[in-house]
Design a protein around this motif. Structure first.
Motif, mmCIF file in Angstrom:
data_model
loop_
_atom_site.group_PDB
_atom_site.id
_atom_site.type_symbol
_atom_site.label_atom_id
_atom_site.label_comp_id
_atom_site.label_asym_id
_atom_site.label_seq_id
_atom_site.Cartn_x
_atom_site.Cartn_y
_atom_site.Cartn_z
ATOM 1 N N GLN A 1 -21.417 14.847 -21.013
ATOM 2 C CA GLN A 1 -20.013 15.288 -21.036
ATOM 3 C C GLN A 1 -19.302 14.887 -19.751
ATOM 4 O OE1 GLN A 1 -18.942 17.125 -23.751
ATOM 5 N NE2 GLN A 1 -16.840 17.294 -23.053
ATOM 6 N N ALA A 2 -20.009 14.978 -18.628
ATOM 7 C CA ALA A 2 -19.419 14.636 -17.333
ATOM 8 C C ALA A 2 -19.090 13.145 -17.225
ATOM 9 C CB ALA A 2 -20.360 15.050 -16.203
ATOM 10 N N LEU A 3 -19.701 12.307 -18.057
ATOM 11 C CA LEU A 3 -19.422 10.869 -18.031
ATOM 12 C C LEU A 3 -18.074 10.530 -18.647
ATOM 13 C CD1 LEU A 3 -22.900 9.415 -19.090
ATOM 14 C CD2 LEU A 3 -21.921 9.491 -16.789
ATOM 15 N N GLY A 4 -17.510 11.462 -19.398
ATOM 16 C CA GLY A 4 -16.235 11.209 -20.055
ATOM 17 C C GLY A 4 -16.428 10.496 -21.379
ATOM 18 N N PRO A 5 -15.305 10.170 -22.022
ATOM 19 C CA PRO A 5 -15.401 9.520 -23.336
ATOM 20 C C PRO A 5 -15.874 8.068 -23.207
ATOM 21 C CG PRO A 5 -13.110 9.720 -22.661
ATOM 22 C CD PRO A 5 -13.937 10.417 -21.614
ATOM 23 N N ASP A 6 -16.670 7.648 -24.166
ATOM 24 C CA ASP A 6 -17.155 6.267 -24.270
ATOM 25 C C ASP A 6 -17.803 5.712 -23.004
ATOM 26 O OD1 ASP A 6 -16.661 5.775 -26.930
ATOM 27 O OD2 ASP A 6 -14.603 5.110 -26.572
ATOM 28 N N PRO A 7 -18.826 6.367 -22.492
ATOM 29 C CA PRO A 7 -19.496 5.793 -21.316
ATOM 30 C C PRO A 7 -20.252 4.520 -21.698
ATOM 31 C CG PRO A 7 -20.738 7.660 -22.138
ATOM 32 C CD PRO A 7 -19.470 7.590 -22.941
ATOM 33 N N ALA A 8 -20.395 3.632 -20.742
ATOM 34 C CA ALA A 8 -21.181 2.417 -20.974
ATOM 35 C C ALA A 8 -22.618 2.826 -21.282
ATOM 36 C CB ALA A 8 -21.128 1.528 -19.728
ATOM 37 N N PRO A 9 -23.294 2.078 -22.169
ATOM 38 C CA PRO A 9 -24.659 2.453 -22.542
ATOM 39 C C PRO A 9 -25.607 2.616 -21.351
ATOM 40 C CG PRO A 9 -23.845 0.810 -24.058
ATOM 41 C CD PRO A 9 -22.813 0.935 -22.967
ATOM 42 N N ARG A 10 -25.520 1.735 -20.360
ATOM 43 C CA ARG A 10 -26.411 1.852 -19.202
ATOM 44 C C ARG A 10 -26.162 3.158 -18.454
ATOM 45 N NH1 ARG A 10 -27.652 1.321 -13.958
ATOM 46 N NH2 ARG A 10 -29.317 -0.083 -13.320
ATOM 47 N N ARG A 11 -24.898 3.514 -18.263
ATOM 48 C CA ARG A 11 -24.570 4.776 -17.590
ATOM 49 C C ARG A 11 -25.097 5.965 -18.378
ATOM 50 N NH1 ARG A 11 -18.924 6.203 -16.490
ATOM 51 N NH2 ARG A 11 -19.849 7.765 -15.158
ATOM 52 N N LEU A 12 -24.973 5.888 -19.701
ATOM 53 C CA LEU A 12 -25.437 6.973 -20.559
ATOM 54 C C LEU A 12 -26.956 7.117 -20.471
ATOM 55 C CD1 LEU A 12 -24.792 9.149 -22.634
ATOM 56 C CD2 LEU A 12 -24.794 7.386 -24.395
ATOM 57 N N VAL A 13 -27.683 5.997 -20.544
ATOM 58 C CA VAL A 13 -29.148 6.054 -20.457
ATOM 59 C C VAL A 13 -29.562 6.571 -19.083
ATOM 60 C CG1 VAL A 13 -31.269 4.676 -20.443
ATOM 61 C CG2 VAL A 13 -29.552 4.289 -22.208
ATOM 62 N N ARG A 14 -28.905 6.097 -18.023
ATOM 63 C CA ARG A 14 -29.261 6.553 -16.672
ATOM 64 C C ARG A 14 -29.010 8.054 -16.528
ATOM 65 N NH1 ARG A 14 -28.154 7.556 -11.309
ATOM 66 N NH2 ARG A 14 -29.497 6.452 -9.845
ATOM 67 N N ALA A 15 -27.887 8.520 -17.046
ATOM 68 C CA ALA A 15 -27.583 9.954 -16.969
ATOM 69 C C ALA A 15 -28.644 10.759 -17.716
ATOM 70 C CB ALA A 15 -26.197 10.238 -17.538
ATOM 71 N N LEU A 16 -29.044 10.292 -18.875
ATOM 72 C CA LEU A 16 -30.081 10.960 -19.659
ATOM 73 C C LEU A 16 -31.387 11.024 -18.873
ATOM 74 C CD1 LEU A 16 -31.122 12.042 -22.434
ATOM 75 C CD2 LEU A 16 -31.616 9.674 -23.000
ATOM 76 N N MET A 17 -31.811 9.882 -18.347
ATOM 77 C CA MET A 17 -33.079 9.822 -17.605
ATOM 78 C C MET A 17 -33.040 10.679 -16.340
ATOM 79 S SD MET A 17 -35.202 7.760 -19.210
ATOM 80 C CE MET A 17 -34.589 8.217 -20.803
ATOM 81 N N THR A 18 -31.973 10.576 -15.566
ATOM 82 C CA THR A 18 -31.923 11.332 -14.311
ATOM 83 C C THR A 18 -31.815 12.832 -14.566
ATOM 84 O OG1 THR A 18 -29.530 10.968 -14.091
ATOM 85 C CG2 THR A 18 -30.993 9.437 -12.933
ATOM 86 N N THR A 19 -31.207 13.200 -15.677
ATOM 87 C CA THR A 19 -31.123 14.622 -16.008
ATOM 88 C C THR A 19 -32.494 15.176 -16.381
ATOM 89 O OG1 THR A 19 -28.846 14.352 -16.751
ATOM 90 C CG2 THR A 19 -29.993 16.315 -17.501
ATOM 91 N N LEU A 20 -33.322 14.355 -17.008
ATOM 92 C CA LEU A 20 -34.647 14.807 -17.416
ATOM 93 C C LEU A 20 -35.678 14.729 -16.292
ATOM 94 C CD1 LEU A 20 -34.742 13.267 -21.000
ATOM 95 C CD2 LEU A 20 -34.402 15.665 -20.372
ATOM 96 N N LEU A 21 -35.416 13.896 -15.286
ATOM 97 C CA LEU A 21 -36.338 13.824 -14.154
ATOM 98 C C LEU A 21 -36.282 15.115 -13.342
ATOM 99 C CD1 LEU A 21 -35.821 10.171 -12.839
ATOM 100 C CD2 LEU A 21 -37.925 11.151 -13.784
ATOM 101 N N PRO A 22 -37.398 15.530 -12.781
ATOM 102 C CA PRO A 22 -37.418 16.780 -11.985
ATOM 103 C C PRO A 22 -36.836 16.550 -10.579
ATOM 104 C CG PRO A 22 -39.617 15.824 -12.098
ATOM 105 C CD PRO A 22 -38.732 14.972 -12.950
ATOM 106 N N LEU A 23 -35.498 16.515 -10.514
ATOM 107 C CA LEU A 23 -34.806 16.214 -9.264
ATOM 108 C C LEU A 23 -34.194 17.441 -8.601
ATOM 109 C CD1 LEU A 23 -33.030 12.913 -10.403
ATOM 110 C CD2 LEU A 23 -35.111 13.128 -9.018
ATOM 111 N N ASP A 24 -34.169 18.573 -9.294
ATOM 112 C CA ASP A 24 -33.679 19.817 -8.688
ATOM 113 C C ASP A 24 -34.659 20.935 -9.040
ATOM 114 O OD1 ASP A 24 -33.105 20.762 -11.303
ATOM 115 O OD2 ASP A 24 -31.043 20.082 -11.186
ATOM 116 N N GLU A 25 -34.440 22.098 -8.478
ATOM 117 C CA GLU A 25 -35.427 23.174 -8.637
ATOM 118 C C GLU A 25 -35.599 23.594 -10.097
ATOM 119 O OE1 GLU A 25 -38.549 25.022 -7.867
ATOM 120 O OE2 GLU A 25 -37.568 23.890 -6.288
#
Length: 187
Positions: free
Chosen positions: A77-101
């Motif tokens: 949602q934070a990416l806004g409407p129609d994000p580029a596929p690479r941005r969308l995949v990166r957001a998905l991956m980084t959100t699933l990675l254990p990067l915060d508590e």
């Protein structure tokens, strides 16, 4: 008049306790008694909601999945409407990675569940289904619908997650490796 009990809420309270025990002490410490003590309820109440440890574990895994979906939804949602596929995949991956508590706690539990399903295949169908859906979704974003690339990217993310949780990689190292793989897939 008796108080109405929200059974889903009560089951989630018990699952949260199971996840805290698993995150702090590992799955070997998960027992009816330990989970009940952590949840502040009786062992009988835990047994009322979950007949077996496998049933309790499967429900807790579903709670982790739902939390991850909420985090992913917010990131997309934070990416806004129609994000580029690479941005969308990166957001998905980084959100699933254990990067915060919060994601580290969920990551430790998810890793423990993955190990649990390796020796208890009857508890694995939910993980299998989720993996299949994730690979399909990512493949739909990759050039040419590359399912092998999507499966590899998901495996890379899981491996990076283990390295982050184990302290072998820093956040910066993990993101550098992820970005390099995305560059290869989206060139």
């Amino acid at each position: 008049m008796p108080r109405k009990v929200d059974h889903r809420e009560r089951r989630t309270q018990i699952a949260d306790a199971l996840m805290r025990v698993a995150a702090e002490h590992g799955l070997e410490a998960v027992s009816l008694r330990h989970v009940a003590a952590e949840a502040g309820v009786s062992a009988g109440m835990v047994q009322h909601y979950f007949r077996t440890k496998d049933e309790m574990m499967t429900f807790a895994l579903d709670v982790v999945r739902v939390r991850s979906e909420v985090r992913v939804g917010a990131a997309v949602q934070a990416l806004g409407p129609d994000p580029a596929p690479r941005r969308l995949v990166r957001a998905l991956m980084t959100t699933l990675l254990p990067l915060d508590e919060e994601s580290r706690a969920d990551g430790r539990v998810a890793l423990a569940f993955l190990s649990y399903t390796a020796v208890r295949p009857a508890t694995a169908p939910a993980l299998r289904e989720g993996t299949t859906q994730m690979v399909g979704f990512i493949a739909g974003l990759l050039p040419g619908g590359d399912e092998v690339g999507a499966a590899g990217l998901l495996a890379l993310m899981e491996g990076l997650g283990m390295y982050l949780l184990g302290g072998q990689y820093t956040e910066e190292q993990a993101l550098r490796v992820l970005d390099a793989q995305l560059d290869l897939l989206f060139r």
